[in-house]
Design a protein around this motif. Structure first.
Motif, PDB file in Angstrom:
ATOM      1  N   ASP A  41      36.120  27.717  20.308  1.00 44.12           N
ATOM      2  CA  ASP A  41      35.807  26.336  20.677  1.00 44.12           C
ATOM      3  C   ASP A  41      36.430  25.945  22.010  1.00 44.12           C
ATOM      4  O   ASP A  41      35.832  25.183  22.780  1.00 44.12           O
ATOM      5  CB  ASP A  41      36.260  25.361  19.586  1.00 44.12           C
ATOM      6  N   ASP A  42      37.625  26.469  22.300  1.00 43.39           N
ATOM      7  CA  ASP A  42      38.269  26.088  23.565  1.00 43.39           C
ATOM      8  C   ASP A  42      37.680  26.823  24.768  1.00 43.39           C
ATOM      9  O   ASP A  42      38.135  26.640  25.895  1.00 43.39           O
ATOM     10  CB  ASP A  42      39.789  26.282  23.489  1.00 43.39           C
ATOM     11  N   GLN A  43      36.641  27.647  24.550  1.00 49.45           N
ATOM     12  CA  GLN A  43      35.960  28.331  25.648  1.00 49.45           C
ATOM     13  C   GLN A  43      34.626  27.672  26.007  1.00 49.45           C
ATOM     14  O   GLN A  43      33.956  28.106  26.943  1.00 49.45           O
ATOM     15  CB  GLN A  43      35.702  29.801  25.275  1.00 49.45           C
ATOM     16  N   LEU A  44      34.259  26.619  25.300  1.00 40.51           N
ATOM     17  CA  LEU A  44      32.931  26.037  25.482  1.00 40.51           C
ATOM     18  C   LEU A  44      32.716  25.424  26.866  1.00 40.51           C
ATOM     19  O   LEU A  44      31.577  25.289  27.314  1.00 40.51           O
ATOM     20  CB  LEU A  44      32.653  24.996  24.398  1.00 40.51           C
ATOM     21  N   ASP A  45      33.789  25.068  27.564  1.00 35.70           N
ATOM     22  CA  ASP A  45      33.645  24.463  28.888  1.00 35.70           C
ATOM     23  C   ASP A  45      33.920  25.438  30.024  1.00 35.70           C
ATOM     24  O   ASP A  45      34.050  25.026  31.185  1.00 35.70           O
ATOM     25  CB  ASP A  45      34.551  23.234  29.005  1.00 35.70           C
ATOM     26  N   LEU A  46      33.967  26.736  29.721  1.00 34.47           N
ATOM     27  CA  LEU A  46      34.160  27.746  30.766  1.00 34.47           C
ATOM     28  C   LEU A  46      32.858  27.964  31.532  1.00 34.47           C
ATOM     29  O   LEU A  46      31.761  27.814  30.990  1.00 34.47           O
ATOM     30  CB  LEU A  46      34.602  29.071  30.144  1.00 34.47           C
ATOM     31  N   PRO A  47      32.964  28.367  32.809  1.00 37.63           N
ATOM     32  CA  PRO A  47      31.759  28.693  33.577  1.00 37.63           C
ATOM     33  C   PRO A  47      31.156  30.010  33.104  1.00 37.63           C
ATOM     34  O   PRO A  47      31.835  30.824  32.451  1.00 37.63           O
ATOM     35  CB  PRO A  47      32.280  28.813  35.014  1.00 37.63           C
ATOM     36  N   THR A  48      29.894  30.209  33.425  1.00 39.38           N
ATOM     37  CA  THR A  48      29.186  31.450  33.099  1.00 39.38           C
ATOM     38  C   THR A  48      28.533  31.988  34.372  1.00 39.38           C
ATOM     39  O   THR A  48      28.459  31.283  35.378  1.00 39.38           O
ATOM     40  CB  THR A  48      28.086  31.217  32.045  1.00 39.38           C
ATOM     41  N   CYS A 101      25.525  32.113  34.857  1.00 41.12           N
ATOM     42  CA  CYS A 101      24.407  31.192  35.107  1.00 41.12           C
ATOM     43  C   CYS A 101      25.032  29.924  35.686  1.00 41.12           C
ATOM     44  O   CYS A 101      25.580  29.116  34.930  1.00 41.12           O
ATOM     45  CB  CYS A 101      23.669  30.868  33.813  1.00 41.12           C
ATOM     46  N   SER A 102      24.964  29.764  36.977  1.00 45.03           N
ATOM     47  CA  SER A 102      25.740  28.715  37.650  1.00 45.03           C
ATOM     48  C   SER A 102      25.470  27.304  37.128  1.00 45.03           C
ATOM     49  O   SER A 102      26.328  26.439  37.230  1.00 45.03           O
ATOM     50  CB  SER A 102      25.504  28.763  39.156  1.00 45.03           C
ATOM     51  N   ASP A 103      24.299  27.071  36.561  1.00 48.94           N
ATOM     52  CA  ASP A 103      23.991  25.736  36.032  1.00 48.94           C
ATOM     53  C   ASP A 103      24.524  25.508  34.621  1.00 48.94           C
ATOM     54  O   ASP A 103      24.408  24.400  34.098  1.00 48.94           O
ATOM     55  CB  ASP A 103      22.474  25.508  36.013  1.00 48.94           C
ATOM     56  N   TYR A 104      25.068  26.544  33.998  1.00 42.27           N
ATOM     57  CA  TYR A 104      25.452  26.463  32.595  1.00 42.27           C
ATOM     58  C   TYR A 104      26.931  26.751  32.374  1.00 42.27           C
ATOM     59  O   TYR A 104      27.449  27.779  32.820  1.00 42.27           O
ATOM     60  CB  TYR A 104      24.689  27.505  31.763  1.00 42.27           C
ATOM     61  N   LEU A 105      27.579  25.876  31.631  1.00 40.33           N
ATOM     62  CA  LEU A 105      28.864  26.213  31.034  1.00 40.33           C
ATOM     63  C   LEU A 105      28.560  27.003  29.763  1.00 40.33           C
ATOM     64  O   LEU A 105      27.404  27.087  29.335  1.00 40.33           O
ATOM     65  CB  LEU A 105      29.636  24.941  30.688  1.00 40.33           C
ATOM     66  N   VAL A 106      29.578  27.534  29.111  1.00 45.46           N
ATOM     67  CA  VAL A 106      29.369  28.311  27.888  1.00 45.46           C
ATOM     68  C   VAL A 106      28.588  27.490  26.863  1.00 45.46           C
ATOM     69  O   VAL A 106      27.626  27.978  26.264  1.00 45.46           O
ATOM     70  CB  VAL A 106      30.713  28.815  27.311  1.00 45.46           C
ATOM     71  N   ARG A 107      28.954  26.222  26.645  1.00 51.24           N
ATOM     72  CA  ARG A 107      28.259  25.393  25.656  1.00 51.24           C
ATOM     73  C   ARG A 107      26.786  25.239  26.012  1.00 51.24           C
ATOM     74  O   ARG A 107      25.927  25.275  25.157  1.00 51.24           O
ATOM     75  CB  ARG A 107      28.955  24.053  25.465  1.00 51.24           C
ATOM     76  N   ASP A 108      26.479  25.051  27.304  1.00 45.54           N
ATOM     77  CA  ASP A 108      25.094  24.889  27.733  1.00 45.54           C
ATOM     78  C   ASP A 108      24.291  26.163  27.488  1.00 45.54           C
ATOM     79  O   ASP A 108      23.145  26.112  27.041  1.00 45.54           O
ATOM     80  CB  ASP A 108      25.024  24.537  29.222  1.00 45.54           C
ATOM     81  N   LEU A 109      24.915  27.286  27.785  1.00 50.08           N
ATOM     82  CA  LEU A 109      24.231  28.559  27.596  1.00 50.08           C
ATOM     83  C   LEU A 109      24.014  28.853  26.115  1.00 50.08           C
ATOM     84  O   LEU A 109      22.953  29.344  25.718  1.00 50.08           O
ATOM     85  CB  LEU A 109      25.018  29.692  28.267  1.00 50.08           C
ATOM     86  N   LEU A 110      24.986  28.521  25.281  1.00 48.52           N
ATOM     87  CA  LEU A 110      24.813  28.678  23.834  1.00 48.52           C
ATOM     88  C   LEU A 110      23.656  27.811  23.339  1.00 48.52           C
ATOM     89  O   LEU A 110      22.822  28.263  22.552  1.00 48.52           O
ATOM     90  CB  LEU A 110      26.096  28.310  23.096  1.00 48.52           C
ATOM     91  N   ASN A 111      23.600  26.576  23.795  1.00 51.91           N
ATOM     92  CA  ASN A 111      22.514  25.684  23.393  1.00 51.91           C
ATOM     93  C   ASN A 111      21.162  26.204  23.877  1.00 51.91           C
ATOM     94  O   ASN A 111      20.169  26.145  23.153  1.00 51.91           O
ATOM     95  CB  ASN A 111      22.763  24.266  23.899  1.00 51.91           C
ATOM     96  N   HIS A 112      21.124  26.721  25.091  1.00 49.47           N
ATOM     97  CA  HIS A 112      19.885  27.300  25.618  1.00 49.47           C
ATOM     98  C   HIS A 112      19.458  28.498  24.764  1.00 49.47           C
ATOM     99  O   HIS A 112      18.295  28.614  24.377  1.00 49.47           O
ATOM    100  CB  HIS A 112      20.076  27.725  27.073  1.00 49.47           C
TER     101      HIS A 112
END
Length: 193
Positions: free
Chosen positions: A25-32, A34-45
């Motif tokens: 959970d504490d990694q959800l705001d890390l960059p990936t 995919c420059s437009d996505y944080l970890v949470r965004d990429l998981l949701n995608h």
């Protein structure tokens, strides 16, 4: 694709499911990568991919949400369940026949796109969260031709970045590294400035 899409998805999916399960959970705001996505965004995608591509297998229309939110209680277990449903949805050979009414591309390409997202985003999430990742070799082998086919249009649409041409290939997985560079990723991510 020379191998049945569901077989390739079945080979690739557990590797990505393991990575998703390993995200804290504490990694959800890390960059990936995919420059437009944080970890949470990429998981949701990726969640949206495994759900929507079930419907695309059945040649049904899908809705792509701009900001999906699938990370409620039990999201890791739900991701595994939905990924299993994705594999099952593509198991009927008739899913590969014809053209997708929602995407306007051959169904075989649509199935390949699901495989591509599971494989490449599995890597994205793994490197973003410091996890090991070895993709299914048979999936990577099949995806090279798909990426070559989709590349020009995907770049125009901003789905892929320009290919990376610098000598950044790690020696342990040159096939994966080539696939990543063709989708605009740097296999040695993160790069230091």
């Amino acid at each position: 694709m020379s191998t049945q899409t569901s077989e390739l998805l079945a080979a690739a999916a557990p590797r990505t499911v393991d990575v998703v399960r390993g995200v804290y959970d504490d990694q959800l705001d890390l960059p990936t990568p995919c420059s437009d996505y944080l970890v949470r965004d990429l998981l949701n995608h990726l969640f949206q991919v495994v759900v929507n591509f079930q419907d695309l297998a059945e040649k049904r229309q899908v809705e792509w949400l701009e900001k999906p939110d699938h990370l409620g209680d039990g999201w890791r277990d739900r991701f595994e369940v939905e990924t299993g449903r994705l594999i099952a949805a593509w198991s009927d050979p008739s899913t590969l026949e014809g053209v997708s009414p929602g995407m306007g591309m051959p169904q075989s390409v649509i199935g390949g796109m699901a495989l591509l997202d599971l494989t490449v985003h599995g890597w994205d999430l793994a490197v973003a969260t410091g996890q090991p990742y070895q993709p299914a070799p048979e999936a990577v082998a099949e995806l090279h031709a798909l990426v070559e086919q989709l590349g020009p249009t995907a770049r125009k649409m901003g789905v892929f970045a320009d290919p990376v041409t610098q000598p950044t290939t790690p020696t342990d997985s040159p096939d994966l590294a080539h696939l990543l560079t063709q989708t605009g990723r740097t296999p040695t991510w993160p790069q230091t400035p």
